[in-house]
Enzyme design. Structure first.
Site: not given
Ligand SMILES: *Cc1c(COP(=O)(O)O)cnc(C)c1O
Length: 352
Positions: A35, A128
């Site tokens: 993302k 969250r």
């Molecule tokens: C964005 C996201 C990740 C990745 O997080 P990073 O800190 O970029 O490695 C992993 N799990 C979920 C649920 C996310 O929303």
């Protein structure tokens, strides 16, 4: 064309392979999170060629771009009921915490003639997504009643909201719930997902419980960083991505504006320190493309003075490099600035 996002594909590949080696030695599969660079096709291809186990993104729009790739895809953000059909179509696995949503996914999966895999997210303190632990048994028994849905794992997300650092205790707690699913419900779990890049430290310190078999890495791949302490990781490149912007004005001007003060283009009042005349440049990039407040000039003597939608003003009085009109200045990026730039249609992506 400028502004452009300079992408060093070899450094990116190196980061992926380094993390993959580390994880493989601990029996962990990587879900590579796309993302932060908008599931860019060139980078996604490198991920797939490097042999990561899953691609993961928070948005269906990005997963759609990956539809033709022969690799399992994970939807990271909790699915929206209104998108249930697309969730089932474009992702093989989704992270879930709501029965109502999983019931909608079940219907959609039946309509699509598929089995959709779900990972049950547990609330372990970051606040969250995730079910409360006291609701574990009820939730599991309800999920197991649903057709078209296969419960394939448990997971946790930490650090993103509550800034909670993944600890051995949290991972042990997650492991214990995974064991309960396996023993009490006779399930074969594919995914026991111990979090995002903030879990990298536990792995590096060799404190990740054996049961954890999946990690979801975005920031560590893209920016060489472990999220919770913001530390750069030895062995990973922090500079896969750089912003380059072009100088469109260079003049000596006073440091304090002249006239009656109101608010700037974004409704804020501004203070100006009188430092006499300064040598400054304007670059053709602005707040429409990137959050200027997190941008860092690669030239450590340059200082960002301010920005509007399309203009960035930089003080170059102390710079040794002699910048001229038409010259390019570079900027180091963090998670937020990379996210903005990768999303802006005005920023060209340039691969080296
Ligand atoms: C964005 C996201 C990740 C990745 O997080 P990073 O800190 O970029 O490695 C992993 N799990 C979920 C649920 C996310 O929303």
């Amino acid at each position: 064309m400028y502004p452009r996002l300079l992408i060093n594909t070899e450094k990116f590949r190196s980061n992926v392979l380094w993390l993959k080696d580390l994880c493989e030695s601990r029996g962990i599969k990587i879900a590579a999170v796309t993302k932060v660079f908008c599931a860019d096709e060139v980078l996604v291809k490198i991920l797939v060629d490097s042999g990561v186990s899953y691609l993961a993104d928070s948005r269906i729009g990005n997963l759609k771009k990956l539809a033709d790739l022969d690799i399992e895809k994970i939807l990271l953000r909790l699915p929206s009921i209104s998108q249930a059909r697309d969730v089932v179509k474009y992702s093989d696995i989704s992270l879930n915490s709501e029965l109502a949503t999983m019931r909608a996914l079940s219907l959609a999966a039946k309509e699509e003639g598929r089995v959709h895999k779900v990972v049950l997210m547990l609330e372990l303190g970051d606040l969250r997504e995730g079910i409360l632990l006291e609701n574990f048994d009820y939730t599991v028994s309800e999920i197991l009643k649903l057709d078209g849905i296969a419960l394939v794992g448990v997971g946790v997300n930490l650090t993103c909201y509550g800034t909670i650092i993944p600890s051995e205790e949290k991972m042990e707690l997650l492991s214990s719930f995974a064991s309960r699913l396996e023993e009490e419900y006779a399930l074969d779990l594919e995914i026991i997902s111990g979090g995002n890049s903030s879990s990298l430290n536990l792995l590096l310190d060799d404190k990740m419980p054996e049961k954890i078999n999946n990690l979801r890495f975005g920031e560590s791949i893209a920016l060489g960083k472990e999220t919770a302490t913001c530390k750069l990781v030895d062995g990973l490149f922090p500079d896969v991505f750089t912003l380059e912007a072009e100088i469109i004005e260079k003049k000596v001007k006073p440091s304090v504006p002249d006239g009656e003060r109101g608010r700037d283009a974004f409704g804020n009042e501004q203070d100006f320190e009188d430092r006499g005349d300064i040598l400054r440049v304007i670059l053709s990039v602005g707040r429409q493309d990137v959050n200027i407040d997190s941008l860092v000039p690669s030239d450590k003597n340059a200082k960002i003075l301010g920005a509007s939608s399309d203009h960035l003003i930089v003080d170059i009085s102390d710079c040794e490099a002699g910048y001229e009109i038409g010259d390019i200045m570079s900027f180091d990026l963090n998670y937020e600035t990379l996210l903005g730039l990768a999303t802006s249609p005005y920023v060209e992506k340039y691969y080296i």
